[in-house]
Design a protein around this motif. Structure first.
Motif, PDB file in Angstrom:
ATOM      1  N   TYR A 425       0.836  -1.212   0.000  1.00 22.62           N
ATOM      2  CA  TYR A 425       0.000   0.000   0.000  1.00 22.62           C
ATOM      3  C   TYR A 425       0.863   1.250   0.000  1.00 22.62           C
ATOM      4  O   TYR A 425       2.024   1.231   0.414  1.00 22.62           O
ATOM      5  N   THR A 429      -1.038   7.575   1.686  1.00 25.59           N
ATOM      6  CA  THR A 429      -2.507   7.547   1.621  1.00 25.59           C
ATOM      7  C   THR A 429      -3.105   6.229   2.100  1.00 25.59           C
ATOM      8  O   THR A 429      -4.313   6.136   2.294  1.00 25.59           O
ATOM      9  N   HIS A 430      -2.291   5.219   2.250  1.00 23.62           N
ATOM     10  CA  HIS A 430      -2.748   3.856   2.572  1.00 23.62           C
ATOM     11  C   HIS A 430      -3.570   3.220   1.443  1.00 23.62           C
ATOM     12  O   HIS A 430      -4.273   2.240   1.657  1.00 23.62           O
ATOM     13  N   ARG A 431      -3.496   3.804   0.234  1.00 22.39           N
ATOM     14  CA  ARG A 431      -4.207   3.222  -0.918  1.00 22.39           C
ATOM     15  C   ARG A 431      -3.581   1.872  -1.267  1.00 22.39           C
ATOM     16  O   ARG A 431      -2.357   1.738  -1.310  1.00 22.39           O
ATOM     17  N   GLU A 456      -9.791   1.861  -5.838  1.00 21.82           N
ATOM     18  CA  GLU A 456      -8.826   2.739  -5.156  1.00 21.82           C
ATOM     19  C   GLU A 456      -9.094   2.804  -3.658  1.00 21.82           C
ATOM     20  O   GLU A 456      -9.072   3.873  -3.030  1.00 21.82           O
ATOM     21  N   GLN A 457      -9.366   1.654  -3.066  1.00 20.41           N
ATOM     22  CA  GLN A 457      -9.652   1.612  -1.628  1.00 20.41           C
ATOM     23  C   GLN A 457      -8.387   1.740  -0.795  1.00 20.41           C
ATOM     24  O   GLN A 457      -7.285   1.374  -1.236  1.00 20.41           O
ATOM     25  N   THR A 458      -8.559   2.208   0.437  1.00 17.98           N
ATOM     26  CA  THR A 458      -7.453   2.257   1.388  1.00 17.98           C
ATOM     27  C   THR A 458      -7.460   0.969   2.216  1.00 17.98           C
ATOM     28  O   THR A 458      -8.454   0.233   2.224  1.00 17.98           O
ATOM     29  N   GLU A 460      -7.732   0.853   5.340  1.00 18.94           N
ATOM     30  CA  GLU A 460      -8.763   0.993   6.368  1.00 18.94           C
ATOM     31  C   GLU A 460     -10.134   0.623   5.818  1.00 18.94           C
ATOM     32  O   GLU A 460     -10.938  -0.035   6.492  1.00 18.94           O
ATOM     33  N   SER A 489      -9.374   6.355   6.977  1.00 19.29           N
ATOM     34  CA  SER A 489      -8.811   7.518   6.277  1.00 19.29           C
ATOM     35  C   SER A 489      -9.027   7.407   4.780  1.00 19.29           C
ATOM     36  O   SER A 489      -9.184   6.337   4.244  1.00 19.29           O
ATOM     37  N   ARG A 490      -9.050   8.500   4.098  1.00 16.80           N
ATOM     38  CA  ARG A 490      -9.119   8.567   2.624  1.00 16.80           C
ATOM     39  C   ARG A 490      -8.103   9.546   2.108  1.00 16.80           C
ATOM     40  O   ARG A 490      -7.952  10.606   2.708  1.00 16.80           O
TER      41      ARG A 490
END
Ligand code: FAD
Ligand code: AMP
Length: 490
Positions: A425, A429-431, A456-458, A460, A489-490
């Motif tokens: 990831y 952004t944690h994407r 495009e999910q994170t 989280e 988060s996003r």
């Protein structure tokens, strides 16, 4: 006159034909062999029926682990092949019926583009040449695709015309120039898949790519002494390094002899079988086996496809295409194995759907296709998106999170081999960028990661999905959990 002529009825061609018909295009589908192509007749489906037989055999053999007392099972290769054949027949009938219902005009014979400007395709009826498809399932010779009429100038042929042509002619085994590769007992997957003799005592596999390691898993389970010789430093070398290392250890633990960095130079007939000479770090070595499987990759198949002056731009045998899968000749498209991009059935299908939508004048899906790669070994292997190394090469600041399957209830209760899931990831952004899986049901679970990358999910967001307990899928939640609970988060 048709709106679209598709040449080749594998998962690229026949799925494209369904889509074209659905969009109202008058569609012709030309196939020189059997409906379903490599995938159904000589690839995905036949290998997976053998893999299923191998899994059932192992389950029965090892059933004592679950408190079930059984006798010693044995293999009946003729019955294994009968199951393979009835599976293929069922699916083939389904494709034929769906094509009929969709009013796709199926022409049986070899398609050749004879006029690239007017988009004329000559279909030459099956006259038993079988050119290039060593595996055209001999027992199913002939075909179920329809008949070819006579054109006035060349009896036994018909001429088809359409403004667009879609090439989906697939690939065939690539055989390296190893002396002795034509000896009896040396086979490619095209022949070996149909083996129905006594279970082999020993098998040597040249090539530790996807096809090689799947066959190693099958025959090791059947009780055969299997040896893999792979020229590169690792198995399944085009995937994440840890997947190749874990697979090597797992196969070795089961008794498969794995030689990486081992280049085969010759095969000769010996009294006890076929003797293979190969070069390793420490010099020349020899290994003898009852049969040899050459699994050194595949090459795009275009033999007889283009008449003079009708050949589009090509590079090392593969047909070059743009982002719409259009070749250098306007109105001629090439999807699936023949363009050499992926050599996977679902990639062929995805490309076919995109090409057909483009031909029908529909807008493109702006999101790219994320193609999962799956290997049906035990444990299964699957990968989608970027590996950590690939992210680094692209200059993306990325992290990866790895969890082991040993804490997953379903894995423990079913006595699965130890495996893992690794998620890559974007640091900031944690994407989610990619995932590599080495565990039971990896080939099913990878779809969740493919969907997450596409959307495009994170991490989280992926961890926030509630998954059933106990299930293998709980590992996905665990792998995506890198932030404190409650963070989204996003
Ligand atoms: P193909 O399926 O190769 O179909 C092409 C068709 O075109 C053939 O039927 C051929 O007869 C026909 N044709 C060719 N030339 C002409 C012509 N001139 N006129 C008329 N017809 C023509 N992929 C996966 O995703 N998952 C797997 O588990 C998997 N396992 C595999 C196992 C093995 C042993 C092998 C060999 C392959 C495997 N693959 C797997 C790969 C998969 O089979 C291919 O990627 C897929 O079949 C490609 O689809 P295609 O439509 O491009 O071509
Ligand atoms: P794939 O392309 O995934 O089907 O894998 C084919 C594998 O065969 C690759 O990993 C190649 O490195 C390997 N290979 C090709 N030629 C040889 C050879 N002569 N000896 C051993 N391995 C080979």
């Amino acid at each position: 006159m048709f709106d679209l002529i598709i040449i080749g009825a594998g998962p690229g061609g026949y799925e494209a034909a369904f889509e074209a018909a659905r969009l109202g295009l008058r569609t012709a589908l030309v196939e020189k062999g059997d409906l379903g192509g490599t995938c159904l007749n000589r690839g995905c489906i036949p290998t997976k029926t053998l893999i299923h037989s191998a899994e059932v055999y192992e389950e029965i053999r090892d059933a004592g682990r679950f408190g079930i007392v059984t006798g010693t099972p044995s293999m009946d290769m003729k019955a294994v092949q009968a199951h393979r054949k009835s599976t293929v027949d069922t699916l083939q009938k389904g494709i034929a019926a769906r094509l009929k219902a969709a009013k796709v005009a199926v022409s049986s014979g070899k398609g050749t583009i004879v006029d690239a400007e007017k988009k004329l395709v000559r279909v030459t009826g099956n006259m038993g040449d079988g050119a290039g498809t060593a595996g055209d399932d001999a027992e199913a010779a002939g075909n179920n695709a329809g008949t070819v009429g006579d054109s006035a100038d060349m009896p036994g042929t018909v001429l088809l015309e359409a403004p667009d042509i879609l090439l989906a002619t697939g690939s065939v085994p690539a055989i390296p120039p190893i002396p002795g590769s034509d000896l009896p007992g040396v086979m490619t997957s095209d022949e070996f898949l149909f083996y129905d003799g006594e279970p082999l005592k020993s098998l040597l596999i040249i090539g530790g790519g996807v096809i090689g390691v799947e066959f190693a898993g099958i025959w090791q389970a059947f009780g055969t002494k299997v040896t893999i010789l792979e020229a590169l430093p690792s198995l399944i070398a085009n995937m994440d390094r840890e997947l190749g290392q874990s697979l090597k250890l797992s196969l070795q633990k089961k008794g498969v002899a794995v030689h990486t960095g081992a280049k085969v130079s010759a095969l000769t007939q010996a009294e006890e079988g076929i003797c293979c000479t190969f070069e390793e770090k420490d010099g020349e070595r020899h290994c003898t086996a009852q049969a040899v499987l050459i699994a050194t990759g595949r090459r795009p198949y275009t033999e007889g496809l283009f008449a003079e002056d009708c050949t589009p731009g090509m590079e090392r045998g593969r047909v070059l295409v743009d982002e719409h899968y259009e070749t250098s000749i306007p109105g001629i498209y090439a999807i699936g194995d023949v363009n050499g991009q992926f050599l996977l059935a679902h990639a062929a299908t995805a490309q076919g759907l995109r090409a057909v939508r483009h031909i029908a004048g529909l807008p493109d899906d702006p999101k790219p296709d994320w193609i999962p790669s799956c290997i049906y070994t035990s444990p299964e292997i699957a990968s989608v998106g970027l590996t950590a190394a690939e992210a680094k090469e692209k200059g993306i600041a990325a992290k990866s999170h790895k969890i082991l399957s040993s804490a997953n209830g379903k894995s423990v209760l079913t006595l699965q081999e130890r495996g893992f899931i690794k998620v890559v990831y974007e640091e900031q952004t944690h994407r989610i960028l990619g995932a590599q899986l080495f565990c039971a049901r990896a080939t099913d679970m990878v779809s969740e990661f493919a969907a997450a990358i596409r959307e495009e999910q994170t991490m989280e967001e992926m961890a926030a999905v509630v998954r059933p307990h106990p299930s293998f899928c709980e590992m996905i939640t665990e792998a995506a959990r890198v932030s404190p609970p409650g963070t989204l988060s996003r």
